[in-house]
Design a protein around this motif. Structure first.
Motif, PDB file in Angstrom:
ATOM      1  N   UNK A 133       0.852  -1.083  -0.047  1.00  0.00           N
ATOM      2  CA  UNK A 133       0.076  -0.026   0.063  1.00  0.00           C
ATOM      3  C   UNK A 133       0.893   1.265   0.100  1.00  0.00           C
ATOM      4  N   UNK A 134       1.852   1.458   0.911  1.00  0.00           N
ATOM      5  CA  UNK A 134       2.649   2.524   0.839  1.00  0.00           C
ATOM      6  C   UNK A 134       3.502   2.571  -0.307  1.00  0.00           C
ATOM      7  N   UNK A 135       4.093   1.558  -1.018  1.00  0.00           N
ATOM      8  CA  UNK A 135       4.774   1.593  -2.010  1.00  0.00           C
ATOM      9  C   UNK A 135       3.934   2.260  -3.165  1.00  0.00           C
ATOM     10  N   UNK A 136       2.505   1.825  -3.249  1.00  0.00           N
ATOM     11  CA  UNK A 136       1.750   2.242  -4.554  1.00  0.00           C
ATOM     12  C   UNK A 136       1.249   3.673  -4.129  1.00  0.00           C
ATOM     13  N   UNK A 137       0.942   3.978  -2.857  1.00  0.00           N
ATOM     14  CA  UNK A 137       0.244   5.474  -2.625  1.00  0.00           C
ATOM     15  C   UNK A 137       1.489   6.385  -2.593  1.00  0.00           C
ATOM     16  N   UNK A 138       2.799   5.977  -2.120  1.00  0.00           N
ATOM     17  CA  UNK A 138       3.903   6.913  -2.115  1.00  0.00           C
ATOM     18  C   UNK A 138       3.525   7.690  -0.964  1.00  0.00           C
ATOM     19  N   UNK A 139       2.993   7.288   0.126  1.00  0.00           N
ATOM     20  CA  UNK A 139       2.704   8.003   1.415  1.00  0.00           C
ATOM     21  C   UNK A 139       2.311   6.989   2.537  1.00  0.00           C
ATOM     22  N   UNK A 140       2.661   7.487   3.676  1.00  0.00           N
ATOM     23  CA  UNK A 140       2.673   6.578   5.100  1.00  0.00           C
ATOM     24  C   UNK A 140       1.021   6.588   5.301  1.00  0.00           C
ATOM     25  N   UNK A 141       0.796   5.077   5.652  1.00  0.00           N
ATOM     26  CA  UNK A 141      -0.638   4.728   6.045  1.00  0.00           C
ATOM     27  C   UNK A 141      -0.923   4.674   7.509  1.00  0.00           C
ATOM     28  N   UNK A 142      -1.787   4.754   8.149  1.00  0.00           N
ATOM     29  CA  UNK A 142      -2.104   4.568   9.635  1.00  0.00           C
ATOM     30  C   UNK A 142      -2.933   3.105   9.641  1.00  0.00           C
ATOM     31  N   UNK A 143      -2.575   2.522  10.601  1.00  0.00           N
ATOM     32  CA  UNK A 143      -3.440   1.355  10.809  1.00  0.00           C
ATOM     33  C   UNK A 143      -3.966   1.288  12.071  1.00  0.00           C
ATOM     34  N   UNK A 144      -5.517   1.080  12.096  1.00  0.00           N
ATOM     35  CA  UNK A 144      -6.516   1.216  12.990  1.00  0.00           C
ATOM     36  C   UNK A 144      -6.428  -0.055  13.859  1.00  0.00           C
ATOM     37  N   UNK A 145      -6.286   0.052  15.362  1.00  0.00           N
ATOM     38  CA  UNK A 145      -6.837  -1.210  16.153  1.00  0.00           C
ATOM     39  C   UNK A 145      -8.190  -1.554  16.024  1.00  0.00           C
ATOM     40  N   UNK A 146      -8.407  -2.775  16.225  1.00  0.00           N
ATOM     41  CA  UNK A 146     -10.012  -3.252  15.732  1.00  0.00           C
ATOM     42  C   UNK A 146     -10.733  -3.291  17.267  1.00  0.00           C
ATOM     43  N   UNK A 147     -12.053  -3.359  16.918  1.00  0.00           N
ATOM     44  CA  UNK A 147     -12.841  -3.909  18.077  1.00  0.00           C
ATOM     45  C   UNK A 147     -12.929  -5.289  17.911  1.00  0.00           C
ATOM     46  N   UNK A 148     -12.814  -5.816  19.163  1.00  0.00           N
ATOM     47  CA  UNK A 148     -13.121  -7.399  19.139  1.00  0.00           C
ATOM     48  C   UNK A 148     -14.083  -8.000  20.103  1.00  0.00           C
ATOM     49  N   UNK A 149     -14.375  -9.261  19.660  1.00  0.00           N
ATOM     50  CA  UNK A 149     -15.712  -9.729  20.596  1.00  0.00           C
ATOM     51  C   UNK A 149     -15.028 -11.217  20.862  1.00  0.00           C
ATOM     52  N   UNK A 150     -14.156 -11.721  20.611  1.00  0.00           N
ATOM     53  CA  UNK A 150     -13.495 -12.823  20.892  1.00  0.00           C
ATOM     54  C   UNK A 150     -12.063 -12.837  20.579  1.00  0.00           C
ATOM     55  N   UNK A 151     -11.426 -14.060  21.160  1.00  0.00           N
ATOM     56  CA  UNK A 151     -10.108 -14.238  20.886  1.00  0.00           C
ATOM     57  C   UNK A 151      -9.618 -15.517  19.959  1.00  0.00           C
ATOM     58  N   UNK A 152      -8.575 -15.586  19.530  1.00  0.00           N
ATOM     59  CA  UNK A 152      -8.248 -16.980  18.787  1.00  0.00           C
ATOM     60  C   UNK A 152      -7.214 -17.758  19.690  1.00  0.00           C
ATOM     61  N   UNK A 153      -7.373 -19.152  19.581  1.00  0.00           N
ATOM     62  CA  UNK A 153      -6.611 -19.824  20.294  1.00  0.00           C
ATOM     63  C   UNK A 153      -5.064 -19.899  19.737  1.00  0.00           C
TER      64      UNK A 153
END
Length: 280
Positions: A133-153
């Motif tokens: 993504x950053x290679x194509x856009x030539x700009x820094x992106x921000x990554x958002x933390x998710x809301x979650x309802x369960x965890x993975x084993x």
């Protein structure tokens, strides 16, 4: 080099809805920037793009993606990425962000942001996708933390450790959604304040504040739903004050996407966020 020349104001912003266009131009109040969902503006011409161009002449714009499927197992959709690049080149937003989630599989798009196990394999895949993504856009992106309802084993890394590793490997920034932290903490039984105390706040380029709904799970325990359809809850305001006290002011967005109220209500929420930052 990635373009990091633009920045959002260290003040409140609001997620833009077309029904507020005239009200925003008449009286923006404490609102100094706006955020739009990228996928709503990938068409050619028309009133939406004309209104967005008009707003961009007055306000800094943050572009928020919901369709890249950063955590998906397949390679990124290059056609979607090309449309995103064209939009970024036309709009020149101050910021672009996406979710730590997946939303497509085997060529099919799912209208949801689905969770991921935090493993070394997931980490490598997410980092590869962000690099692209950053290679194509030539700009820094921000990554958002998710809301979650369960965890993975199979999860072997904490969410904070996972996000920190992504930042270190890719040079991306983070979008800290404080409501998502609270929703996940209640649903999974961890301390939201401790999560935020460990969060890599130096990498945060934007904060989201939104509302949630309340339900019950099959065992009658409280289950919070990240609805973006209500006022920001008091515990979320308290966590936001903690973040500001730790890290100082950041661009903060009032996010309200369903059952959208009148502009005056969003103005008031933005003014409250500004007051929290001013008091830090």
């Amino acid at each position: 080099m990635l373009d990091q020349s633009k920045a959002l104001p260290l003040r409140p912003g609001v997620g833009y809805k077309p029904q507020h266009f005239a009200a925003i131009l008449a009286d923006a109040g404490a609102v100094e920037w706006l955020e739009v969902h990228a996928e709503n503006y990938m068409g050619a011409g028309g009133r939406p793009l004309a209104q967005l161009r008009h707003l961009a002449e007055r306000f800094a714009i943050s572009l928020h993606g919901v369709g890249l499927s950063i955590g998906g197992e397949a390679a990124l959709d290059e056609a979607h990425l090309a449309r995103l690049k064209a939009l970024c080149d036309w709009l020149e937003p101050a910021c672009f962000s996406e979710h730590l989630a997946w939303s497509s599989h085997d060529g099919h798009y799912l209208n949801d942001l689905l969770p991921l196990p935090y493993t070394e394999a997931t980490l490598a895949r997410v980092c590869d996708h962000i690099d692209r993504v950053q290679e194509v856009l030539r700009r820094q992106m921000l990554l958002e933390n998710p809301s979650s309802y369960l965890g993975f084993a199979e999860t072997s890394l904490s969410e904070v450790a996972f996000l920190r590793a992504v930042v270190q490997r890719t040079g991306c920034g983070l979008l800290l959604d404080v409501n998502n932290v609270y929703v996940s903490a209640v649903n999974q039984g961890f301390e939201a304040a401790a999560y935020l105390a460990d969060f890599p706040l130096a990498a945060v380029g934007e904060i989201h504040l939104g509302g949630h709904g309340q339900d019950q799970d099959d065992q009658s325990a409280v289950l919070l739903i990240d609805s973006h359809a209500a006022a920001i809850a008091d515990p979320v305001w308290q966590l936001f004050a903690q973040v500001v006290a730790q890290a100082g002011p950041r661009p903060v967005l009032i996010e309200w996407d369903a059952d959208v109220p009148d502009w005056a209500v969003l103005q008031a929420e933005a003014a409250r966020a500004g007051a929290v930052m001013a008091a830090s």
